[in-house]
Enzyme design. Structure first.
Site: not given
Ligand code: AMP
Length: 288
Positions: A40-41, A43, A45-46, A70, A156, A194
């Protein structure tokens, strides 16, 4: 005037059984399932991963779950941002079909044993600095895979070591899931997006740019300099960068995920981690 509503009605599930049954029905009617796990949260990238998933699969499922097993740092877990309403709006905008957003009790039945052999992957870099992290990641991802049963799962490059870990687990457990590696989305000035970036103070936000800068430099120098030289220069750049406490800068064979000083492997990746103020930041870049 006709109003055209483009936003998709997102189906939201909290229950494992309910989302499992819903997706089973879609699967038996011939639809392919693409899965994007997140904490969540959300952005850009997600959201780019959801968009990529839409090109590969018929039904896109995003999960939001801040997985306690984790986290090595209790405070990090407690402080992790949880802007659920905003996340839902963002998922609707990119036409995500299903959101699975369970409570901790829905995913864990109390203290549970989990230990999967991960070779060297959970002993180096992130695995070494965050003991138990990849055991927690594989524990929850396996549960999510069992619940969603996707044909495709999207992870990602931002967390490249995590991608290698999941890929190892898929091979080891003979899971029939195709993993897709999604590119890193960056802010205009180069900082990798992030969910934790919002906690950077304005000064730390500036200082954090040292990470993407050092990776860009490494890539620029890749054609002309030897790997030990690139590494040495990167380390001294990071040492002299203000407000940064470096944890590692490494150049790895991107396929075997082992350190190398040879340029021969088909793919090489530079990986960096540092504390910027009190926030840990990781980043990486494919050099070749
Ligand atoms: P998280 O919510 O941080 O656990 O990330 C969820 C997924 O989004 C993971 O597969 C990350 O690698 C991917 N992710 C996080 N940051 C980015 C980014 N800046 N660009 C692309 N994918 C991302």
């Amino acid at each position: 005037m006709t109003l055209v509503k483009t936003d998709y009605i997102l189906k939201i599930f909290n229950s494992r059984q309910a989302v499992h049954n819903y997706l089973n029905e879609l699967r038996s009617s011939g639809k392919s399932i693409g899965f994007v796990p997140t904490m969540g949260a959300l952005h850009a990238g997600h959201l780019s991963m959801i968009q990529l998933a839409r090109q590969k699969a018929d039904v896109i499922v995003c999960s939001i779950f801040v997985n306690p097993t984790q986290f090595n740092d209790k405070k990090d877990l407690e402080n992790y941002p949880r802007p659920v309403e905003d996340d839902i709006r963002k998922l609707e905008k990119v036409n995500c079909h299903v959101l699975f957003i369970p409570d901790v009790d829905e995913m864990y039945t109390g203290a549970e044993q989990w230990n999967i052999e991960l070779g060297n992957l959970d002993k180096i870099l992130e695995g070494k600095i965050r003991p138990g992290h990849y055991q927690g990641v594989t524990q929850i991802v396996k549960k999510l895979f069992d619940t969603i049963n996707p044909q495709y799962a999207f992870f990602g490059q931002k967390d490249y070591q995590q991608f290698m870990v999941i890929s190892y687990m898929i091979k080891k457990l003979f899971l029939k899931i195709k993993l897709v590696l999604c590119p890193i989305i960056r802010e205009n000035d180069g900082l990798a997006m992030s969910s934790r970036n919002i906690y950077l103070s304005p000064d730390d936000r500036k200082n954090a740019l040292a990470l993407s800068k050092v990776l860009i430099k490494a890539k620029e120098h890749f054609q002309t300099k030897a790997i030990p030289q690139i590494k040495k220069e990167a380390e001294s750049f990071l040492k002299s960068a203000p407000g940064i406490e470096v944890e590692y800068f490494e150049i790895f064979n991107a396929n075997s995920f082992e350190a190398t000083s040879s340029k021969r492997p088909t793919s090489l990746i530079a990986l960096v981690a540092a504390k910027v103020g009190s926030i840990r930041i990781i980043d990486n870049m494919i050099l070749k």
